[in-house]
Design a protein around this motif. Structure first.
Motif, mmCIF file in Angstrom:
data_model
loop_
_atom_site.group_PDB
_atom_site.id
_atom_site.type_symbol
_atom_site.label_atom_id
_atom_site.label_comp_id
_atom_site.label_asym_id
_atom_site.label_seq_id
_atom_site.Cartn_x
_atom_site.Cartn_y
_atom_site.Cartn_z
ATOM 1 N N LEU A 69 -9.668 -4.126 9.316
ATOM 2 C CA LEU A 69 -8.578 -4.422 10.011
ATOM 3 C C LEU A 69 -8.208 -3.299 11.240
ATOM 4 N N GLY A 70 -8.883 -2.214 11.188
ATOM 5 C CA GLY A 70 -8.786 -1.141 12.095
ATOM 6 C C GLY A 70 -7.289 -0.514 12.160
ATOM 7 N N ILE A 71 -6.765 -0.593 10.925
ATOM 8 C CA ILE A 71 -5.479 0.037 10.936
ATOM 9 C C ILE A 71 -5.400 1.304 9.573
ATOM 10 N N PRO A 72 -4.563 2.206 9.752
ATOM 11 C CA PRO A 72 -4.316 3.306 8.659
ATOM 12 C C PRO A 72 -4.298 2.761 7.342
ATOM 13 N N GLU A 73 -4.709 3.445 6.286
ATOM 14 C CA GLU A 73 -4.513 2.988 4.737
ATOM 15 C C GLU A 73 -3.022 2.882 4.547
ATOM 16 N N ASN A 74 -2.193 3.900 5.035
ATOM 17 C CA ASN A 74 -0.923 3.732 4.525
ATOM 18 C C ASN A 74 -0.112 2.533 4.993
ATOM 19 N N VAL A 79 -9.894 8.139 2.047
ATOM 20 C CA VAL A 79 -10.346 6.915 2.002
ATOM 21 C C VAL A 79 -11.672 7.055 1.311
ATOM 22 N N LEU A 80 -11.781 6.025 0.418
ATOM 23 C CA LEU A 80 -12.988 6.051 -0.161
ATOM 24 C C LEU A 80 -14.271 5.276 0.547
ATOM 25 N N ALA A 81 -15.321 5.861 0.642
ATOM 26 C CA ALA A 81 -16.278 5.124 1.309
ATOM 27 C C ALA A 81 -16.703 3.643 0.583
ATOM 28 N N GLN A 82 -16.960 2.717 1.250
ATOM 29 C CA GLN A 82 -16.849 1.353 0.737
ATOM 30 C C GLN A 82 -18.318 1.275 0.363
ATOM 31 N N MET A 99 7.318 0.251 6.938
ATOM 32 C CA MET A 99 7.830 1.351 5.644
ATOM 33 C C MET A 99 6.578 2.074 5.201
ATOM 34 N N SER A 100 6.632 3.631 5.217
ATOM 35 C CA SER A 100 5.160 4.234 4.677
ATOM 36 C C SER A 100 5.247 3.835 3.058
ATOM 37 N N ALA A 101 4.462 4.125 2.357
ATOM 38 C CA ALA A 101 4.287 4.239 0.940
ATOM 39 C C ALA A 101 5.272 5.206 0.312
ATOM 40 N N PHE A 102 5.529 6.190 0.858
ATOM 41 C CA PHE A 102 6.288 7.340 0.512
ATOM 42 C C PHE A 102 7.700 6.577 0.117
ATOM 43 N N LEU A 103 8.282 5.905 1.416
ATOM 44 C CA LEU A 103 9.634 5.533 1.274
ATOM 45 C C LEU A 103 9.909 4.375 0.638
ATOM 46 N N SER A 104 8.926 3.478 0.409
ATOM 47 C CA SER A 104 9.088 2.264 -0.209
ATOM 48 C C SER A 104 8.964 2.628 -1.803
ATOM 49 N N ARG A 105 8.445 3.531 -2.131
ATOM 50 C CA ARG A 105 8.561 4.123 -3.639
ATOM 51 C C ARG A 105 9.786 4.454 -3.896
ATOM 52 N N ARG A 106 10.101 5.489 -2.737
ATOM 53 C CA ARG A 106 11.611 5.953 -3.049
ATOM 54 C C ARG A 106 12.759 5.093 -3.269
ATOM 55 N N ALA A 107 12.338 4.094 -2.415
ATOM 56 C CA ALA A 107 13.569 2.985 -2.305
ATOM 57 C C ALA A 107 13.473 2.206 -3.509
ATOM 58 N N ASP A 149 2.992 -8.450 7.665
ATOM 59 C CA ASP A 149 4.600 -8.543 8.109
ATOM 60 C C ASP A 149 4.644 -8.040 9.458
ATOM 61 N N GLY A 150 3.516 -7.825 10.253
ATOM 62 C CA GLY A 150 3.576 -7.041 11.584
ATOM 63 C C GLY A 150 3.177 -5.775 11.488
ATOM 64 N N LYS A 151 3.627 -4.965 10.374
ATOM 65 C CA LYS A 151 3.315 -3.412 10.177
ATOM 66 C C LYS A 151 2.495 -3.292 9.188
ATOM 67 N N LYS A 152 2.705 -3.971 8.141
ATOM 68 C CA LYS A 152 2.084 -3.577 7.024
ATOM 69 C C LYS A 152 1.199 -4.924 6.152
ATOM 70 N N MET A 153 0.385 -4.602 5.951
ATOM 71 C CA MET A 153 -0.785 -5.673 5.075
ATOM 72 C C MET A 153 -0.638 -5.581 3.624
ATOM 73 N N THR A 154 -0.175 -6.668 2.985
ATOM 74 C CA THR A 154 -0.078 -6.332 1.595
ATOM 75 C C THR A 154 -1.063 -7.394 0.869
ATOM 76 N N VAL A 155 -1.780 -7.088 0.044
ATOM 77 C CA VAL A 155 -2.787 -7.997 -0.478
ATOM 78 C C VAL A 155 -2.575 -8.055 -1.915
ATOM 79 N N TYR A 156 -2.588 -9.286 -2.608
ATOM 80 C CA TYR A 156 -2.714 -9.407 -3.934
ATOM 81 C C TYR A 156 -4.189 -9.822 -4.314
ATOM 82 N N THR A 157 -4.932 -9.099 -5.005
ATOM 83 C CA THR A 157 -6.006 -9.564 -5.452
ATOM 84 C C THR A 157 -6.644 -8.746 -6.846
#
Lengths: 683, 159
Positions: free
Chosen positions: A363-368, A27-30, A1-9, A339-347
C-alpha cells in the motif's frame, strides 16, 4: 492512532494503568520461509508490561505474537503461564497474533513456540508472581519466604491470621517499568502442577457450538465481498479486460491496478456473478509439466560418473518427491478495513508481523499504519507464512474506502499458494561386510536442507543441497525437506540392510549413536513386536526413524500390498515420539497422530500435477488427502515423556518417518522397491 | 434484486433475498447470521459445510435453495439446548476431538445424522458414514472415540 497509543488506551480501559512499552518492530523482508534460518528482525522487549497484565478482575492477560493454527499453542501457553503465575488456566487470557498489542515475533513456525516462546512468557509470569509475593510481604510485614501464591492469591505458609491478598489488589502496585530478568527460575518439570496435564482445548466449547470466529466469520458494517480475477495460467500477464458487464450490476465496484483486477459487491454471490462477466485476455508463457520435473530439478547437473569407493555392498539410487499442497481446510482469507488512516487486516497467517510488512509495502504506507490480527486459524501446516489474501483485501479496501472480505476458493488455494518443494535425491552409499556404513554421498536437489544430515555413523559423509529453478512457487511445509530427506535416507538404509542380509532394525541400531533416536526406534519395535511374528501372505512390516526440531520419532507399520491391484493399505501403525518434557500429553499425542496420518497422504496419495502453468488437479475432488477410511485399524502411539530434558516442539517432527516406513513395508510385502513419492506401483 | 425465498431453518421460518440457484451455505452464513457452517471447498468434497436436511446430512455448499424449499434445515447452531451442549458436542470437547476446529461443525452434523438413525454404530460404520468429511489436521481417531462416547451417552449407558 499509532500502535503505541491504541495499546495504552486499551490498558486504560482494562483498569491496570500500566505503562506500555514502546515496541520497535522492524520491517521483515518479504520472502517465503523454509530455506534455513530466518532473519532476526525487531526488538523483543523485556518489560513485563509488554507481556503480561493482571486486571482488576484477577484475569492475567498475556500477549504473544505467536498464533494458534490448530497446534494448540493457545492452550499450552496458557498452561505454562498458569503454572508459573499459580493461577487456574481459566483465569489466563491469551492475546495472540495482534501486531498492535503483542511483542514482535518472527512467526509461528519451526516448532519454536514450545522451546522459545513458552520460556519467555513463563519468565514473565514468574517475574510477576515473585513481584506480587514481594509486594504482599511488604504489606504484611513478613519475609517473602513466609508466603506462598496459589490460585490468584497470596497468603502465609503457616499460621495464617487470615491476611491474604488477591493478585488483583496487588497488581496495581507492580512497577510499570519492571523488567523481566534474563535469568528467572522456572518450575522444573518434576514439580509441574498445571503443565504436563492433559488439559483440553480452551476454545473447545466455542468450536463445537460454531461460535468461534475464524477470519471468514468476521463481519464489519458496510463490508463488501471481493473476488480477484485470476489468470488461467500461472505467470500470465493481463493484456486486456472488459469489465463493462460487471459495472452494470448494481452495487458492484471494480478495482484495477496493472495486473491486479478485482470486483467487490455487497454479497459474495453478486461478486461471483460479476467476476464471471469479465472478459479477459492474458499473455501466457510456456511452462513445463510435472512429467519433466526430475530433469528440471537436477538442472544441468550430469549424473555422477565417478567410481564409487570400494565397499562390500554398494548402493546407487535416486529418490524423488513431487510438489504437494498444504490443503488447509480454511482457505486463506482476509477482512481488511481502511479507515482513512489505518489499515486493519484480520487474516489467518503464521507471520502476523511479516504480513504487516507485506501489506504496508503493497500500500506504500508505513508499518505503524497497519494492524494485523490473526484469529485462531483453520490450520496452516507451514502454508500460511505469506499474506496473499491479506494484501489483496487491503488493496481493495484502500481503493474503495470500505471494509472488504476476501476468501480464496479451493482452486485458488491449489493454484496460487506455494507448495512443498519437489525434490530429487541422488545417493551413492556403501556398507562394510559387518554392516557398518562405509561411505555416504548424498545430494538433495531443490527440496531443501532440513533433515539433510544423516544421524548414522559414517566417515566423511558428503551431504549436499542444491537449489533448482523451481517451476512452481514453493515454500515452507510441515517439517520442510525433512519429509523427503527422511524418505530417501530411511529407504536407502533399508536397501543397504537388505543388501547386507541384515534385519533393518539391527542394521540401523548398529549404525546409530544418538541415544534419543535409538530409544524411540527400539521402543517402537518392541511395541510392534518386531521380529516376533511373520506377516501374513500379501502383508509386510517396515520401519523408519528420524529427528527434527528437537523431536525424535519412529514408526513401525504393517501394510497389505497388492501390486497387481495397485493397492496399499496400512493395517497397523506404531508411533513412538519423544520431545523432552511433555507440556500437554493430550495435545502432544494429537499433534503426533495428526502428523502421522497427514504424512500418509504425502506417502500414498498426494501429488500436484501441472502443465503449462495450470495445476491440473487443483480441486478437492482430484487431490486425495487422508480420510477416516485411510486411518489404520490399529494405531498405537506412545509418548516418551523425558521430564529431565527441556521441552521441544511437537508440531512437525512426527511427519518424517511414516512415508519410508510404509515404503519399506511395501518392499517387505511385495519385493517391489519404490523410490518415488507418492508410493504407487507402476502399471 | 427482488427475489425472495422462504426457508425453514433450525425450526424457524426465514425469508431471504436470494434466488433458487443460490447455494445454501452462503445464505446460512451471510444472510441468516449462522456462520457455524464453514466453506472448505465449494465442491461438496470436504464436508465442512455439512447440514441436515429432513434428517439426512448433506453438503450445503453445492445445495441450491430450490432443493431445500419446504424442507427442515438444521445447522450446528441447533445442536445445543441453550447453554447445554448436545451429547455429541460434549463428547467432542471432552475427547478433545479437534485441532484447528474448522471441520468440527460439519463433523457434528454428519455424526448427528448418523446417531439419529443408528444408536449403536460399529467403528467401521462410523468411519464409512463420516468418510465424506475431511479433517486435514487428521484428528480422526479422537473423533471416532467422541462419536462412540456420545452414542453410549445417548443410549443411557455410563461412560
Amino acid at each position: 492512532m499509532s500502535a503505541f497509543l491504541s495499546r495504552r488506551a486499551l490498558l486504560k480501559r482494562l483498569g491496570g494503568g500500566l505503562l506500555v512499552a514502546v515496541l520497535g518492530p522492524r520491517v521483515l523482508a518479504q520472502r517465503e520461509s523454509g530455506r534455513g534460518g530466518q532473519r532476526q528482525g525487531g526488538n523483543v522487549p523485556q518489560n513485563l508490561a509488554a507481556w503480561l497484565h493482571i486486571g482488576a478482575d484477577g484475569v492475567a492477560t498475556v500477549y504473544t505474537g505467536k498464533v494458534e493454527v490448530g497446534q494448540n499453542a493457545r492452550t499450552a501457553l496458557s498452561q505454562s503461564v498458569a503454572e508459573e503465575l499459580c493461577v487456574s488456566v481459566a483465569s489466563v487470557k491469551m492475546v495472540m497474533g495482534d501486531t498492535d498489542l503483542c511483542p514482535f515475533d518472527q512467526g509461528t513456525f519451526g516448532s519454536r513456540t514450545t522451546p522459545a516462546m513458552m520460556p519467555q512468557i513463563r519468565r514473565a509470569a514468574a517475574t510477576a508472581r515473585e513481584t506480587l509475593l514481594e509486594l504482599a510481604a511488604k504489606k504484611m510485614g513478613v519475609e517473602r519466604s513466609a508466603l506462598r501464591a496459589e490460585n490468584g492469591k497470596v497468603f502465609r505458609l503457616i499460621g495464617s491470621n487470615g491476611a491474604e491478598f488477591s493478585y488483583a489488589e496487588l497488581a496495581r502496585e507492580i512497577p510499570p517499568d519492571l523488567v523481566i530478568p534474563s535469568e528467572v527460575k522456572l518450575t522444573p518439570a518434576s514439580e509441574w502442577k498445571t503443565m504436563g496435564k492433559p488439559t483440553t482445548k480452551v476454545t473447545g466449547r466455542a468450536i463445537v457450538t460454531g461460535t468461534h470466529g475464524y477470519t471468514v466469520d468476521h463481519k464489519l458494517p458496510g463490508m463488501l465481498y471481493a473476488k480477484v480475477l485470476r489468470p488461467l495460467a500461472l505467470k500470465a500477464e493481463l493484456v486486456s479486460a472488459n469489465t463493462s458487464e460487471a459495472e452494470k450490476l448494481e452495487g458492484v465496484r471494480i478495482v484495477r491496478d496493472g495486473n491486479f483486477l478485482a470486483v467487490a459487491a455487497p454479497t459474495a454471490r453478486l461478486a461471483d456473478k460479476a467476476l464471471i462477466t469479465i472478459k479477459s485476455d492474458w499473455k501466457e508463457t510456456p511452462q513445463p509439466s510435472n512429467k519433466e520435473l526430475v530433469g528440471i530439478l537436477r538442472g544441468s547437473e550430469a549424473p555422477a560418473t565417478e567410481a564409487m569407493p570400494a565397499a562390500a555392498k554398494q548402493l546407487k539410487a535416486s529418490y524423488m518427491c513431487p510438489f504437494i499442497a498444504h490443503v488447509p481446510l480454511e482457505p486463506r482469507a482476509a477482512v481488511a478495513d481502511w479507515d482513512g488512516k489505518k489499515m486493519t487486516v484480520y487474516t489467518g497467517t503464521q507471520r502476523p508481523f511479516g504480513v504487516r510488512g507485506e501489506v504496508a509495502q503493497a500500500l506504500g504506507i508505513p508499518e505503524n499504519q497497519v494492524r494485523v490480527i490473526v484469529p485462531d486459524t483453520g490450520s496452516g501446516y507451514g502454508g500460511k507464512h505469506t499474506g496473499d489474501a491479506a494484501v489483496e483485501a487491503a488493496r481493495i479496501s484502500k481503493a474503495l474506502g470500505k471494509p472488504v472480505k476476501l476468501m480464496w476458493t479451493r482452486n485458488e488455494e491449489f493454484t496460487f499458494a506455494y507448495f512443498r518443494p519437489a525434490g530429487v535425491v541422488d545417493l551413492s552409499a556403501g556398507a562394510n561386510a559387518d554392516g557398518t556404513l562405509a561411505f555416504w554421498n548424498y545430494t538433495n536437489f531443490n527440496s531443501g536442507g532440513a533433515g539433510l544430515n544423516s544421524p548414522y555413523a559414517v566417515e566423511n559423509p558428503r551431504q549436499l543441497f542444491k537449489q533448482a529453478d523451481s517451476p512452481l512457487r514453493q515454500g515452507s511445509y510441515r517439517a520442510l525437506a525433512s519429509t523427503f530427506n527422511h524418505f530417501a535416507r530411511e529407504t536407502a538404509m533399508d536397501e543397504l540392510a537388505v543388501a547386507c542380509g541384515m534385519d533393518p532394525l539391527a542394521f540401523r541400531v548398529k549404525n546409530l549413536r544418538n541415544e534419543r533416536l535409538l530409544a524411540v526406534l527400539q521402543a517402537a519395535a518392541e511395541k510392534f513386536g518386531w521380529g516376533k511374528t511373520k506377516p501374513a501372505e500379501g502383508r509386510g512390516y517396515g520401519l523408519a526413524c528420524g529427528m527434527e526440531k528437537g523431536g525424535y520419532v519412529a514408526n513401525v507399520v504393517e501394510v497389505q500390498a497388492d501390486k497387481n491391484a495397485g493397492q496399499v493399505r496400512v493395517m497397523r501403525c506404531v508411533t513412538v515420539f519423544e520431545c523432552g518434557a511433555v507440556v500437554n500429553p493430550l495435545h502432544c499425542e494429537n499433534q503426533v497422530v495428526g502428523s502421522v496420518i497427514q504424512g500418509m497422504g504425502g506417502a500414498l496419495f498426494e501429488e500436484i500435477e501441472f502443465e503449462n502453468g495450470r495445476i491440473t488437479n487443483g480441486w478437492m475432488s482430484r487431490y486425495r488427502v487422508p480420510r477416516y477410511t485411510d486411518v489404520p485399524q490399529q494405531l498405537d502411539t506412545i509418548l516418551l515423556d523425558r521430564k529431565d530434558l527441556p521441552s521441544a516442539g511437537a508440531g512437525e517432527c512426527a511427519i518424517v518417518a511414516i512415508a519410508p516406513a510404509i515404503g519399506n513395508a511395501i518392499f517387505a510385502a511385495t519385493g517391489e522397491r519404490l523410490r518415488s513419492l507418492p508410493l504407487r506401483f507402476s502399471t | 434484486m427482488g427475489q425472495s425465498i422462504e426457508l425453514l431453518v433450525n425450526g424457524s421460518k426465514r425469508s431471504v433475498n436470494a434466488g433458487p440457484d443460490d447455494f445454501l451455505l452462503e445464505i446460512l452464513r451471510d444472510d441468516l447470521g449462522l456462520p457455524g457452517s464453514k466453506f472448505g471447498c465449494g465442491e461438496g468434497e470436504c464436508g465442512a459445510c455439512t447440514v441436515i436436511v429432513d434428517g439426512a446430512h448433506t453438503k450445503s455448499c453445492i445445495l441450491p435453495l430450490s432443493a431445500v424449499e419446504g424442507k427442515a434445515i438444521r445447522t450446528v447452531e441447533s445442536l445445543a439446548n441453550g447453554e447445554t451442549l448436545s451429547p455429541l458436542q460434549d463428547a467432542f470437547v471432552e475427547e478433545d476431538a479437534m485441532q484447528c476446529g474448522y471441520c468440527v461443525s460439519g463433523m457434528l452434523m454428519a455424526a448427528t445424522a448418523l446417531l439419529e438413525k443408528n444408536k449403536n454404530p460399529s467403528e467401521r460404520e462410523i468411519r464409512d458414514h463420516m468418510r465424506g468429511n475431511i479433517c486435514r489436521c487428521c484428528a480422526y481417531p479422537r473423533m471416532v472415540k467422541a462419536i462412540q462416547r456420545a452414542a453410549k451417552t445417548m443410549r443411557g449407558e455410563k461412560s
